[in-house]
Write a protein that holds these residues in place. Structure first.
Motif, PDB file in Angstrom:
ATOM      1  N   SER A  95       0.840  -1.198   0.000  1.00 20.66           N
ATOM      2  CA  SER A  95       0.000   0.000   0.000  1.00 20.66           C
ATOM      3  C   SER A  95       0.873   1.245   0.000  1.00 20.66           C
ATOM      4  O   SER A  95       2.070   1.193   0.300  1.00 20.66           O
ATOM      5  CB  SER A  95      -0.909  -0.014   1.226  1.00 20.66           C
ATOM      6  N   PRO A  96       0.249   2.411  -0.304  1.00 19.40           N
ATOM      7  CA  PRO A  96       1.029   3.662  -0.264  1.00 19.40           C
ATOM      8  C   PRO A  96       1.595   3.958   1.115  1.00 19.40           C
ATOM      9  O   PRO A  96       2.699   4.488   1.232  1.00 19.40           O
ATOM     10  CB  PRO A  96       0.004   4.713  -0.689  1.00 19.40           C
ATOM     11  N   LEU A  97       0.849   3.589   2.154  1.00 21.77           N
ATOM     12  CA  LEU A  97       1.359   3.836   3.498  1.00 21.77           C
ATOM     13  C   LEU A  97       2.575   2.969   3.794  1.00 21.77           C
ATOM     14  O   LEU A  97       3.504   3.392   4.500  1.00 21.77           O
ATOM     15  CB  LEU A  97       0.248   3.590   4.517  1.00 21.77           C
ATOM     16  N   GLN A  98       2.571   1.731   3.279  1.00 25.94           N
ATOM     17  CA  GLN A  98       3.744   0.879   3.484  1.00 25.94           C
ATOM     18  C   GLN A  98       4.984   1.467   2.807  1.00 25.94           C
ATOM     19  O   GLN A  98       6.084   1.448   3.363  1.00 25.94           O
ATOM     20  CB  GLN A  98       3.456  -0.523   2.946  1.00 25.94           C
ATOM     21  N   ARG A  99       4.802   1.977   1.601  1.00 29.84           N
ATOM     22  CA  ARG A  99       5.941   2.588   0.916  1.00 29.84           C
ATOM     23  C   ARG A  99       6.439   3.824   1.671  1.00 29.84           C
ATOM     24  O   ARG A  99       7.642   4.090   1.746  1.00 29.84           O
ATOM     25  CB  ARG A  99       5.538   2.960  -0.508  1.00 29.84           C
ATOM     26  N   LEU A 100       5.486   4.598   2.239  1.00 29.63           N
ATOM     27  CA  LEU A 100       5.884   5.776   3.013  1.00 29.63           C
ATOM     28  C   LEU A 100       6.629   5.367   4.272  1.00 29.63           C
ATOM     29  O   LEU A 100       7.604   6.016   4.672  1.00 29.63           O
ATOM     30  CB  LEU A 100       4.635   6.599   3.371  1.00 29.63           C
ATOM     31  N   ALA A 101       6.195   4.261   4.906  1.00 30.77           N
ATOM     32  CA  ALA A 101       6.879   3.787   6.113  1.00 30.77           C
ATOM     33  C   ALA A 101       8.276   3.283   5.802  1.00 30.77           C
ATOM     34  O   ALA A 101       9.211   3.457   6.600  1.00 30.77           O
ATOM     35  CB  ALA A 101       6.047   2.684   6.781  1.00 30.77           C
ATOM     36  N   GLU A 102       8.442   2.656   4.618  1.00 32.34           N
ATOM     37  CA  GLU A 102       9.770   2.197   4.244  1.00 32.34           C
ATOM     38  C   GLU A 102      10.742   3.362   4.034  1.00 32.34           C
ATOM     39  O   GLU A 102      11.932   3.241   4.311  1.00 32.34           O
ATOM     40  CB  GLU A 102       9.671   1.354   2.967  1.00 32.34           C
ATOM     41  N   ARG A 150      -3.269  10.122  -4.836  1.00 32.85           N
ATOM     42  CA  ARG A 150      -4.599  10.236  -4.204  1.00 32.85           C
ATOM     43  C   ARG A 150      -4.788   9.203  -3.107  1.00 32.85           C
ATOM     44  O   ARG A 150      -5.292   9.511  -2.014  1.00 32.85           O
ATOM     45  CB  ARG A 150      -5.674  10.075  -5.276  1.00 32.85           C
ATOM     46  N   ALA A 151      -4.370   7.990  -3.330  1.00 34.69           N
ATOM     47  CA  ALA A 151      -4.552   6.932  -2.325  1.00 34.69           C
ATOM     48  C   ALA A 151      -3.756   7.252  -1.062  1.00 34.69           C
ATOM     49  O   ALA A 151      -4.246   7.053   0.061  1.00 34.69           O
ATOM     50  CB  ALA A 151      -4.122   5.586  -2.906  1.00 34.69           C
ATOM     51  N   LEU A 152      -2.552   7.746  -1.250  1.00 36.71           N
ATOM     52  CA  LEU A 152      -1.738   8.113  -0.087  1.00 36.71           C
ATOM     53  C   LEU A 152      -2.389   9.251   0.686  1.00 36.71           C
ATOM     54  O   LEU A 152      -2.420   9.240   1.922  1.00 36.71           O
ATOM     55  CB  LEU A 152      -0.330   8.498  -0.544  1.00 36.71           C
ATOM     56  N   HIS A 153      -2.931  10.238  -0.021  1.00 35.61           N
ATOM     57  CA  HIS A 153      -3.577  11.366   0.644  1.00 35.61           C
ATOM     58  C   HIS A 153      -4.777  10.894   1.455  1.00 35.61           C
ATOM     59  O   HIS A 153      -4.955  11.317   2.612  1.00 35.61           O
ATOM     60  CB  HIS A 153      -4.021  12.400  -0.400  1.00 35.61           C
ATOM     61  N   LEU A 154      -5.609  10.025   0.879  1.00 35.39           N
ATOM     62  CA  LEU A 154      -6.799   9.558   1.600  1.00 35.39           C
ATOM     63  C   LEU A 154      -6.411   8.733   2.815  1.00 35.39           C
ATOM     64  O   LEU A 154      -7.004   8.882   3.902  1.00 35.39           O
ATOM     65  CB  LEU A 154      -7.679   8.743   0.647  1.00 35.39           C
ATOM     66  N   SER A 155      -5.377   7.895   2.675  1.00 35.12           N
ATOM     67  CA  SER A 155      -4.945   7.091   3.824  1.00 35.12           C
ATOM     68  C   SER A 155      -4.415   7.965   4.941  1.00 35.12           C
ATOM     69  O   SER A 155      -4.735   7.770   6.122  1.00 35.12           O
ATOM     70  CB  SER A 155      -3.878   6.086   3.372  1.00 35.12           C
ATOM     71  N   ALA A 156      -3.629   8.943   4.574  1.00 36.44           N
ATOM     72  CA  ALA A 156      -3.053   9.834   5.583  1.00 36.44           C
ATOM     73  C   ALA A 156      -4.132  10.650   6.269  1.00 36.44           C
ATOM     74  O   ALA A 156      -4.114  10.829   7.503  1.00 36.44           O
ATOM     75  CB  ALA A 156      -2.021  10.750   4.930  1.00 36.44           C
ATOM     76  N   LEU A 157      -5.101  11.152   5.498  1.00 40.26           N
ATOM     77  CA  LEU A 157      -6.155  11.976   6.095  1.00 40.26           C
ATOM     78  C   LEU A 157      -7.049  11.152   7.027  1.00 40.26           C
ATOM     79  O   LEU A 157      -7.481  11.659   8.071  1.00 40.26           O
ATOM     80  CB  LEU A 157      -6.993  12.623   4.996  1.00 40.26           C
TER      81      LEU A 157
END
Length: 1688
Positions: A610-617, A671-678
């Motif tokens: 997921s986008p959040l996983q990539r951001l965490a990496e 967009r997916a990363l933005h929605l997950s973060a919000l």
């Protein structure tokens, strides 16, 4: 409120139009040295404020400076603040004396009762509207609180409880009443206010008790209470918006710091108190204050986000050179010779060269896309005015052709070129030229030939800096930490948790072998080894949170003893990997900003998950907490227990949280990363602990997403819901959004989506309601920052006064962030708001189009042209430049004046005035202003060639970056200037009372300057900040001191002049290093070298031009700027004037005592050389002081009376004549004579430009003429004239040598002429013989009588020609005759007795040569062969010399002696009377020629018939009977040189001529009145009056001697004399115009005393009036005659 300005007369200048006045004494304390110190409030008033307060009333809220001063400082600077007993007057106590003890006791009882009643009434009205009695009670308590003697009652804890209850009340009126009471209590003094606010802010759980409105109310009270303390303006500076919670924490730390500082400043010596207890208590307070101040700085840096914006500034450091010298002063002055100097080429590896591209178009596109304004470029091809290799700075581009505008250093202006012609070098910091520069320096060092430096630099380290450099022992590596370093490390030890803190204490206990328990008092005094400190620093990173760890990494002790110093240690290698894992990302090495941005913009489409996983990496290893947080928020059970550990970890390490919020600022494609973060952030707001996270630091990312037009509607809706929930939970973030402009962004989003955004309008209303709170937060942030700056400045002041180190942690970090922006400039388009012009407003845009080919042209009257710049708020101008062009001719401005004001109608302050040179192109008008002027006007006062209108090519303005540096620089310079000007006045007072204390000035200055240098090296980050401090310190301390010690006292002697006199007297005795004179002279030398250390000079003077130095082929050293930077300064000017006065008195005393001595000239030369040697010892070989030495000697010579000056001139001319003649001897004696001549010539150079130069030329001309005629010319004559040619205003000696050269050329031409004549005569003889032979062969048929007739006619013609050419047929060796043609214009050949008749006095065999020369000279005048001029006639004189053979001896005689000796070829005896009658010479002249011939070496004997000794009136000369010596030798019999007497008739005639010329000059100028005359016109009128007048009258003409003449040089010499006397003066604006200045009483001509024992004038002379008729004299008036006074 208004106060009284009682000490108006004690004014200290702080800048242009800015002054400080002492107001009152605030408090008293005991200093570290045990002496009392007094805190004085100094008011800062601008020009006009004191005049507005003429009645003595000024605003109490005016800016002020609190300064601690000793009693000596107060006595020296504002002695009226002390009473008759010498005690400092304390603060006025008007209100305290009106109440007695009984009334105060009753009031205290009333106050306690009112407090109880108010508490009871508060409990009764909980939840209801407050009753009127409660409000009345609060009103009465506020009235009692305003009475200062009752302030102690309100310190009761119940009062704090009452105020807390009132502040927590929901009713506005109760909170307003609490504010009134706090304001009344805080109005007494700073200590009471600080204590009350601190007590309120440090109540337990106050942050939980106070809601948003109550906290804002308390913050408003604090802002209002502290506004008057630090009225510091940060206008034009964008400060970070700090949320209320963090701002309240800053207030608490600030109040605690000010409270401890107030306790430190209030320490007084009490009766019975022990010094040890007082010192221990003070040490404890200092430690606590340092720790609290460190915490405040750390929190302030974090709140202002300086730690994020200033990571790259951590390695700033300024050059190790002296901060008291201007930049570039110590640059390498060695220049390569022109033939060998090759420009070195540097480049940057980041940019591709043109050779790597396939075509020029491709390269042009690359340059166009890559080049940015500010980058440096190099020209590749020749293009119009720009040559290949020229370098410059790219400014801008447009769609025109050529498209690129570059400021070229070779031309000094901008020029447009094509893209493909440019090579990109990059920004200044990107240029990689170190390797090539090192190679270039090696090439320079390999050269054997090195040119001398244009600016002298001392060779010894003692004089290399104004302060004494520390010894080698001081710079050795220490084994223990300093107290400042230990306290900084102790700050981090206190940040540890209790368990870790105990571990550190145990470690200290074990290693220090201490027997005592390590409490705070003992910890502060520990001496910690460096190895132990390094061991503790290795263990700390794992025990600190992110904020503390970031502070540790950025602190000085960690950089000095941390990983960089431990790289070689095994312990460090073991813990390095662990530490890198713990360090925050900001502290670890990062990639370049460009790479980071590029990676952020790329969508991670290839990474799995997921986008959040990539951001965490990307946040590895701490990014795993984001995934844990997502799982905890999505769990179905109790989320509080699952989320709490994640929140705790994020609070400790908030970097992953910030990365999550900053992901909202990525492109809309994520967009997916933005929605997950919000979704995560929206749920996170529901937890109260989450509000402690730093939401405000990433709020800009939310604003970027909100303002982006590409943001998806669903993302936008989620963002608005999140922001609404966040602002509802904490309105602090609504304040942050208001500051970021969220209201407008929400309105645009609503308009775009037609209002279909849920809760958008509600969010906009919440943000709008926080407008006043945003203003409050900005105001409070300004007050806290200003208060911190004031406390920092106070610590710097204590450091200056006590010389104790600054032990505050992060002190250097705070200063480094305050000094950010020192070297960053903003361009002109960001500096001004609008530009106005005096005429042709439609052309005003051409001033700012950056095109040098366009211009604004005025169309108004001369002197009324102006350009008005309306500046942006708070802009400090770094440089204001006017662009002009020399081809504009009469349109080019010649004089420009710059004025400033608060508005267009108050432009009364003149900032600078500049004279524009005809060759100028960029005119610097202003530099480095310290005050922001809202309006600046450039006025063109005059144009070149008298032009009416003007043309301006452009206006450029450079301003500093909008950071806190301008504000901090202004405050730092003000405090520094005030402190050191007070210190300078105190030291000057000591010197005025006792001159011998001047000997201690060098040690005092050395301590102060060395301390400032150490402070700058340790704390200030870059050169500009250090130079600003050094310049201010030097101007405030050294400049006033120099002015005071060089000002003469009542006796006319300055303290420094007295000291220099003593030095000159003790100089000879100082050769013994053990003597007291040697120590005395050493102190004097150290003082003088210190005072002239900074001056090169330069500068400024107009201000120093801070332009970047060009490199490569255009690199040059602007030495003219260095020269103008130093000499105009007050320090150099005062020192040179003082040295000149000392030299003048020394030389004048010598002249008065020794001007009649026989050996006057050698002694004077020796005295001059001693003075010059002393000047070099005292000030170094600086040209300014050598010039002052010469001016002092010249001034002493000008003070001599005329006859004494004439005698001195004659002595120097005689001395030079004797040394030139003596140098012809050769050998050692001749070399000695040459050395003496050289020393004398260097001294004679002082005559140039003086009045006595004319007299010196008069005597030198006569002696030189005799020398040349008797000895002939030599190379030495020309060498002497080449060196002292400026001392001859009429250039007569030079003309004499030129005349000799012309005569030699004529002699060569005459030799050729004689050969031609000889050839012609021989040819005639041949022709005659041929005719005779032809006639004999053909004449056999002719009658014999006819042949006889032809022969007799030919014989007659031959006899006639033979008479003129007897020397052609002279039997024997024909003597060589050379003729010297002397011009009477330059040679002193004026006596009629020197005229000779060759037909009578010259032998017949020589007369032919003279006749032929006369014929030759006549022909040359008809056909010039040498120089074309008027036809001249030759006249023979007795001047000259000859060589005669007498036996085996060669006699060197004069022409008269030659004529006399030649008689003895035919006669045995010659009668003297017959010689006198035959030659027509005077008896004296003939006797002068005979005397050497009849001496022991001469060939003649004289038999005197009449025994009249000394004069040959009658007698017989005959050849001496004894045989001459058989040895061949040369006998010199030329009459010796006869020297003139200045006291004789000739000297008096010179004085008469000067006095007559003075009278004529005065008379002519008086006739022209105040208009005056041009100096050239005045000279012409005087010369015409001398010739036509008749002037001088016949009787005076006879008294001046025969053929008395006057030249323009004589007139100019008299004008120079009258200007020096003050009789004439020049016009200020036109110095070539002379005006009569004073009455003619000083002009009355007189004769100086001729008595041998006096230098003064003779007894009073008799005066009468002469009538001078005007015969066509231009200056004559309508009346027939004019009269002037002269002597009899």
């Amino acid at each position: 409120m208004v106060g009284e300005l009682r000490y108006r007369e004690f004014r200290v200048p702080l800048g242009p139009g800015l002054h400080a006045y002492p107001e009152e004494m605030i408090r008293q304390r005991v200093g570290h040295d045990g002496h009392p110190e007094f805190q004085i409030r100094w008011l800062i008033l601008r020009r006009g404020d004191e005049s507005e307060g003429a009645s003595g009333q000024v605003d109490c809220k005016a800016e002020h400076i609190l300064l601690w001063m000793s009693s000596d400082d107060i006595y020296a600077n504002c002695h009226k603040m002390m009473d008759e007993d010498g005690q400092v007057l304390g603060p006025s106590q008007e209100s305290a004396g009106a109440l007695d003890k009984s009334v105060l006791g009753e009031m205290e009882v009333d106050v306690k009762g009112l407090i109880q009643r108010a508490l009871r009434q508060l409990e009764e009205c909980v939840g209801t509207t407050p009753p009127a009695p409660l409000l009345h009670t609060a009103h009465v308590l506020s009235a009692y609180a305003s009475i200062e003697p009752l302030a102690g009652v309100f310190k009761d804890p119940k009062v704090l409880d009452l105020l807390m209850h009132m502040l927590n009340s929901p009713d506005y009126q109760i909170r307003w009443s609490a504010g009134r009471m706090i304001q009344a209590l805080s109005s007494h003094d700073a200590g009471t206010r600080t204590q009350i606010l601190l007590s309120l802010s440090q109540q337990e759980a106050i942050e939980k008790q106070l809601d948003f409105d109550s906290r804002c109310a308390l913050l408003a009270l604090f802002a209002q209470a502290t506004l008057a303390e630090h009225p510091m303006s940060f206008e034009g500076i964008q400060l970070t918006q700090v949320p209320g919670r963090l701002l309240f924490a800053l207030v608490k730390h600030y109040l605690q710091a000010t409270f401890l500082l107030d306790q430190l400043n209030s320490s007084t010596r009490q009766s019975g108190a022990q010094n040890e207890d007082l010192s221990r208590n003070r040490s404890r307070l200092e430690l606590e204050f340092s720790m609290v101040m460190g915490t405040l700085i750390s929190e302030l840096v974090r709140a202002m986000r300086w730690d994020q914006a200033g990571n790259r500034t951590g390695t700033w450091s300024h050059s190790p050179d002296s901060i008291f010298q201007p930049q570039g002063a110590d640059a390498d002055d060695t220049q390569l010779p022109a033939a060998q100097a090759q420009p070195f080429v540097y480049g940057s590896k980041r940019f591709r060269p043109r050779s790597q591209f396939a075509s020029g178009n491709t390269y042009a596109l690359y340059v166009r896309d890559t080049l940015q304004p500010g980058m440096r470029v190099r020209m590749l091809d020749n293009f119009e005015e720009i040559s290949a290799g020229d370098e410059g700075e790219f400014r801008q581009s447009n769609s025109g052709m050529p498209p690129a505008q570059v400021f070229w250093e070779s031309t000094g202006r901008t020029y447009w070129v094509h893209w493909h012609m440019l090579e990109i070098l990059g920004f200044e910091e990107d240029i990689e030229d170190m390797a090539v520069a090192d190679q270039y320096q090696q090439t320079v060092g390999a050269l054997d030939q090195a040119l001398p430096s244009l600016r002298w630099k001392p060779m010894s380290e003692l004089y290399a800096a104004p302060y004494v450099l520390p010894d080698d022992d001081d710079s050795e590596e220490r084994e223990h930490l300093t107290q400042a370093e230990w306290w900084e490390l102790l700050f981090f030890i206190r940040q540890l948790e209790e368990s870790d803190h105990q571990v550190i204490l145990q470690l200290l206990q074990e290693n220090l072998d201490g027997e005592h328990i390590l409490d705070d008092e003992i910890l502060s005094e520990l001496v910690v080894p460096i190895e132990l400190a390094q061991e503790m620093m290795l263990s700390m990173p794992q025990k600190l949170d992110d904020n503390s760890l970031r502070d540790l990494v950025n602190c000085r002790i960690y950089r000095k003893y941390g990983p960089a110093a431990l790289t070689s240690q095994a312990a460090y290698q073991a813990s390095l990997e662990t530490e890198q894992q713990v360090l925050p990302p900001e502290a670890q090495p990062q990639e370049s900003e460009g790479a980071a941005k590029a990676e952020a913009q790329e969508a991670p489409c290839w990474s799995p998950g997921s986008p959040l996983q990539r951001l965490a990496e990307e946040c590895s290893p701490t990014g795993k907490v984001l995934l844990d947080l997502e799982r905890a928020l999505g769990s179905e059970g109790s989320r509080e227990s699952a989320v709490a550990p994640c929140l705790l970890q994020l609070q400790r390490h908030p970097q992953p949280f910030l990365v999550l919020m900053q992901s909202l600022g990525t492109p809309a494609t994520n967009r997916a990363l933005h929605l997950s973060a919000l979704r995560i952030l929206t749920q996170l707001v529901d937890f109260p602990e989450a509000l402690l996270l730093p939401w405000h630091e990433a709020m800009s990312a939310c604003m970027a997403c909100l303002q982006s037009p590409k943001t998806d509607r669903e993302v936008l809706q989620e963002l608005i819901l999140f922001l609404h929930r966040l602002t509802s939970a904490s309105r602090d973030y609504a304040v942050v959004l208001n500051q970021l402009g969220a209201r407008d962004a929400i309105s645009k989003a609503l308009e775009k989506h037609h209002g279909k955004l849920e809760l958008a309008q509600e969010l906009r209303d919440i943000v709008f309601k926080c407008e006043k709170h945003a203003h409050l937060y900005r105001k409070l942030t300004t007050n806290i920052l200003g208060g911190c700056i004031q406390m920092v400045l106070g610590q710097i002041e204590d450091h200056r006064r006590t010389h104790r180190p600054i032990n505050i942690p992060f002190f250097d970090v705070f200063l480094r962030h305050l000094c950010q922006g020192t070297s960053v400039e903003v361009k002109e388009d960001k500096c001004w708001e609008k530009v106005e012009v005096s005429s042709n407003p439609q052309q005003a845009g051409k001033l700012t189009d950056r095109n040098p080919k366009t211009y604004w042209e005025s169309s108004s009257s001369s002197g009324s042209h102006f350009i008005t710049l309306h500046m942006r708020q708070g802009i400090l101008i770094r440089q204001l430049i006017l662009l002009v062009a020399s081809e504009d001719s009469s349109y080019m401005p010649a004089r420009v004046v710059v004025c400033g004001g608060d508005n267009a109608s108050s432009l009364t302050t003149e900032l600078n005035s500049v004279n524009v040179l005809p060759c100028a192109s960029r005119v610097v008008l202003l530099e480095n202003l310290t005050h922001p002027w809202p309006v600046i006007q450039i006025r063109i006062k005059r144009c070149h060639q008298g032009g009416m209108d003007t043309r301006i090519r452009g206006v450029e303005v450079l301003g500093p970056k909008t950071t806190g540096w301008p504000v901090f620089r202004e405050q730092l310079c003000r405090h520094t200037r005030l402190f050191y000007m007070i210190r300078a006045q105190s030291w000057s007072q000591d010197i005025a009372e006792n001159r011998r204390s001047l000997l201690h000035l060098s040690s005092r200055l050395n301590g102060a300057l060395r301390q400032e240098q150490n402070f700058a090296d340790y704390f200030l980050p870059d050169d500009e900040a250090a130079q600003a401090l050094g310049k201010t310190c030097w101007e405030a301390l050294v400049s006033p001191l120099v002015q005071n010690i060089t000002s003469p006292d009542e006796e006319g002697v300055s303290p420094l002049g007295w000291l220099l006199d003593q030095y000159l007297e003790c100089r000879e005795a100082s050769h013994n290093p053990q003597s007291r004179a040697a120590a005395f002279c050493s102190r004097v030398r150290r003082l003088t070298h210190l005072l002239v250390h900074v001056e090169p000079c330069q500068a400024p003077p107009p201000p120093v031009i801070a332009t970047p130095r060009p490199k490569g082929r255009n690199r040059s050293h602007d030495w003219s700027s260095l020269a103008t930077r130093g000499l105009p300064s007050s320090i150099m000017r005062n020192l040179t004037r003082c040295w000149q006065a000392v030299v003048e008195e020394q030389v004048h005393s010598f002249l008065v005592s020794h001007w009649r001595d026989e050996n006057f000239v050698p002694r004077y030369c020796e005295h001059f050389y001693n003075l010059r040697k002393s000047s070099t010892e005292l000030f170094g070989p600086r040209a300014a002081f050598l010039l002052a030495l010469q001016n002092g000697c010249a001034a002493a010579l000008l003070r001599l009376p005329f006859l004494a000056a004439a005698h001195v001139s004659e002595q120097f001319a005689r001395h030079i004549d004797q040394r030139i003649q003596g140098s012809r001897i050769g050998g050692a004696r001749g070399m000695e004579m040459l050395a003496q001549l050289q020393r004398c010539l260097e001294t004679v150079l002082l005559f140039s430009g003086l009045e006595m130069a004319t007299t010196f030329e008069h005597y030198y001309q006569h002696y030189m003429a005799d020398r040349l005629l008797s000895m002939g010319s030599s190379w030495l004559e020309g060498a002497v004239l080449e060196q002292i040619g400026l001392c001859f205003p009429n250039r007569l000696p030079q003309q004499m040598l030129r005349s000799l050269s012309t005569s030699e050329e004529l002699q060569r031409q005459f030799h050729v002429y004689q050969l031609q004549r000889l050839d012609q005569e021989l040819l005639k003889l041949d022709d005659a013989e041929k005719r005779i032979q032809v006639g004999a062969s053909a004449g056999s048929q002719e009658p014999e009588s006819q042949r006889k007739t032809v022969r007799s006619a030919a014989a007659m013609r031959f006899l006639e020609e033979e008479e003129d050419n007897k020397d052609f047929y002279y039997e024997g060796v024909m003597p060589e005759v050379s003729v010297l043609v002397l011009s009477p214009r330059c040679w002193p050949v004026s006596s009629i007795s020197h005229i000779m008749d060759p037909r009578i006095c010259i032998p017949s065999f020589l007369r032919g040569t003279l006749n032929r020369y006369s014929n030759f000279y006549s022909r040359t005048q008809r056909h010039p062969v040498v120089d074309g001029g008027l036809q001249r006639q030759i006249q023979w004189t007795w001047l000259g010399r000859a060589e005669l053979q007498f036996g085996d001896n060669l006699l060197h005689v004069s022409t008269i002696q030659m004529w006399l000796l030649l008689y003895f070829n035919d006669l045995k005896t010659v009668c003297v009377d017959s010689l006198v009658a035959l030659s027509g010479l005077s008896v004296e002249l003939l006797n002068q020629a005979i005397r050497p011939l009849t001496s022991s070496r001469g060939p003649l004997d004289f038999h005197e018939q009449e025994n009249i000794p000394g004069v040959c009136i009658s007698g017989v000369l005959k050849v001496r009977d004894e045989e001459p010596t058989p040895r061949r030798s040369s006998v010199w019999l030329i009459p010796p040189q006869t020297y003139m007497k200045a006291e004789g008739e000739g000297g008096r005639n010179l004085e008469k001529r000067r006095n007559l010329l003075n009278c004529l000059i005065v008379r002519i100028l008086k006739a022209h009145g105040d208009e005056g005359l041009h100096i050239d016109q005045l000279v012409c009128l005087v010369l015409e009056a001398w010739r036509k007048g008749p002037c001088p009258p016949r009787s005076l003409l006879y008294s001046l001697g025969k053929n008395s003449t006057c030249s323009s040089t004589d007139v100019l010499s008299c004008i120079l004399h009258l200007l020096g006397k003050g009789t004439l003066r020049r016009q200020d604006d036109r110095p070539q115009i002379l005006i009569y200045a004073v009455p003619v009483t000083v002009m009355e001509p007189h004769l100086e005393s001729l008595s041998p024992g006096s230098l003064g004038p003779n007894p009073p002379l008799t005066f009468h009036t002469l009538q001078i008729r005007s015969r066509g004299v231009p200056y004559a008036s309508s009346t027939g005659t004019h009269s002037f006074s002269t002597f009899r």
